[in-house]
Design a protein around this motif. Structure first.
Motif, PDB file in Angstrom:
ATOM      1  N   ASN A  80       0.968  -0.890  -0.107  1.00  0.00           N
ATOM      2  CA  ASN A  80       0.077   0.178  -0.340  1.00  0.00           C
ATOM      3  C   ASN A  80       0.721   1.617  -0.092  1.00  0.00           C
ATOM      4  O   ASN A  80      -0.046   2.473  -0.065  1.00  0.00           O
ATOM      5  CB  ASN A  80      -0.820  -0.541   0.993  1.00  0.00           C
ATOM      6  N   SER A 113      -5.029   8.926   4.104  1.00  0.00           N
ATOM      7  CA  SER A 113      -4.581   6.921   4.148  1.00  0.00           C
ATOM      8  C   SER A 113      -3.422   7.209   4.258  1.00  0.00           C
ATOM      9  O   SER A 113      -1.859   8.185   3.992  1.00  0.00           O
ATOM     10  CB  SER A 113      -4.853   6.249   3.118  1.00  0.00           C
ATOM     11  N   THR A 119      -2.335  -0.125   8.166  1.00  0.00           N
ATOM     12  CA  THR A 119      -2.312   0.754   7.352  1.00  0.00           C
ATOM     13  C   THR A 119      -3.661   1.396   8.009  1.00  0.00           C
ATOM     14  O   THR A 119      -4.407   0.412   8.526  1.00  0.00           O
ATOM     15  CB  THR A 119      -2.670  -0.055   6.283  1.00  0.00           C
ATOM     16  N   ASN A 161      -7.461   4.205   6.513  1.00  0.00           N
ATOM     17  CA  ASN A 161      -7.557   4.855   5.683  1.00  0.00           C
ATOM     18  C   ASN A 161      -8.620   5.269   5.773  1.00  0.00           C
ATOM     19  O   ASN A 161     -10.076   4.820   6.554  1.00  0.00           O
ATOM     20  CB  ASN A 161      -7.870   3.415   4.182  1.00  0.00           C
ATOM     21  N   TYR A 202     -11.579   7.055   3.958  1.00  0.00           N
ATOM     22  CA  TYR A 202     -12.717   7.902   2.540  1.00  0.00           C
ATOM     23  C   TYR A 202     -13.761   8.149   2.327  1.00  0.00           C
ATOM     24  O   TYR A 202     -14.464   7.220   3.085  1.00  0.00           O
ATOM     25  CB  TYR A 202     -12.060   6.680   1.220  1.00  0.00           C
TER      26      TYR A 202
END
Length: 357
Positions: free
Chosen positions: A105, A316, A336, A338, A340
């Motif tokens: 990613n 992100s 990770t 994120n 959105y």
């Protein structure tokens, strides 16, 4: 998208279709691009959660039942060419589609040039079926980076296509920043079809909505009432069953239908990012981040600006950390995150290793 995936999976074999003729320049360039890439197809499976016994009582009799969950499985098909960072070791001799690398990613790869991943996974987890896809093509140069990506995760409920073009500036050997533009194509996240049915008091006129969807209500006198579905079948004979059983299904089907009928929306956004990578044998840190603080307002009826009341911030990022304190003890953390359109999904792993010599 499906045809594109098939073409990309077949391309690696085109350069070997003729043995006697001199390969064309296109075939040579194609072979060079796919060199060191791996095509894989695999099926994985295993036992799901254990069977559960359930009990009910009917007219004084005890009824026992066993709730069985079918076994879990996944079917993976893909091709990848991504250089491993120095902190990464390949766990298996063969790819089986279960590999997950947080570094996939990252905005930048370990090498310059083309890298790509095209993978589709069909999974059944605890009886629920999901189709996950992750495809991207990335090119990294000295002072710019471009990437196109398609992500669809049935498990977390997110799907979008994204392209970005960025100018990259190396501040130090380990640290770089980038700025550019991003374009995203997705369903109209934030759109709630039930908003148009809200009354002044905040309630929903659900019976009128159901009638508009083809349901009928017959009042037969004496308090006798029948609720019929669009095919004319009686689905409820009491208000309680109508409200608690039928209406939730009506609302769910209505929302799904309206969202599927809504057009896809294209957004243009400013994107800013950074990348940091430092590796030593006993310590490494790989971190990256992206933020989209501004989105061009198109005036579209399904624009997220309308549901959010104006501009918003999407972001992100990820981090991979490892530290070998001594010959035996080591710490690690990676993950990770994120966000959105106010939809969030994340993964993480952290812990300690101690080797006894």
């Amino acid at each position: 998208m499906r045809k594109l995936i098939i073409v990309l999976l077949v391309l690696p074999f085109l350069g070997f279709s003729q043995d006697k003729k001199e390969p064309s320049k296109f075939a040579k360039d194609l072979k060079r691009t796919f060199k060191f890439s791996t095509f894989y197809a695999a099926i994985n499976g295993g036992t799901s959660i254990a069977d559960r016994n359930t009990f009910t009582v009917n007219t004084g009799q005890l009824l026992a039942n066993t709730l069985e969950t079918p076994f879990d499985y996944s079917m993976a098909l893909g091709v990848r060419k991504i250089a491993r960072f120095q902190y990464e070791n390949r766990a298996n001799v063969f790819y089986n589609g279960t590999e997950e690398s947080f570094s996939d990613n990252a905005t930048l790869g370990k090498i310059k040039g083309f890298e790509f991943l095209f993978e589709a996974d069909y999974r059944r987890i605890q009886g629920q079926k999901y189709l996950d896809q992750h495809h991207f093509l990335r090119y990294v140069a000295d002072d710019w980076v471009a990437k196109v990506e398609y992500l669809a995760s049935g498990f977390v409920g997110i799907e979008y296509f994204q392209a970005s073009q960025r100018y990259k500036k190396n501040i130090t050997r380990e640290f770089s920043v980038n700025v550019g533009a991003a374009q995203r194509l997705s369903e109209p996240y934030g759109y709630d079809p039930l908003q148009e049915w809200l009354l002044a008091n905040g309630n929903i006129h659900y019976t009128w909505l159901a009638i508009q969807e083809g349901y009928n209500v017959n009042f037969n006198g004496g308090g006798d009432i029948e609720y019929l579905d669009p095919s004319g079948n009686i689905v409820a004979t009491s208000t309680e069953v109508w409200e608690e059983v039928i209406i939730p299904t009506v609302l769910e089907e209505y929302v799904v239908k309206k969202k599927e009928a809504a057009p896809l929306k294209l957004e243009y956004s400013l994107i800013l990012g950074f990348d940091y990578y430092k590796y030593q044998k006993d310590f490494w840190l790989h971190a990256w981040g992206n933020v989209m603080p501004y989105h061009i307002k198109s005036g579209d009826d399904f624009s997220y600006h309308k549901y959010n009341g104006g501009n918003w911030v999407d972001y992100s990022g990820g981090v991979i950390f490892g530290y070998k304190i001594n010959r035996s003890l080591g710490l690690f953390a990676e993950g990770t995150y994120n966000k959105y359109w106010n939809r969030k999904w994340h993964k993480f792993s952290m812990g300690v290793n101690y080797i006894i010599f």
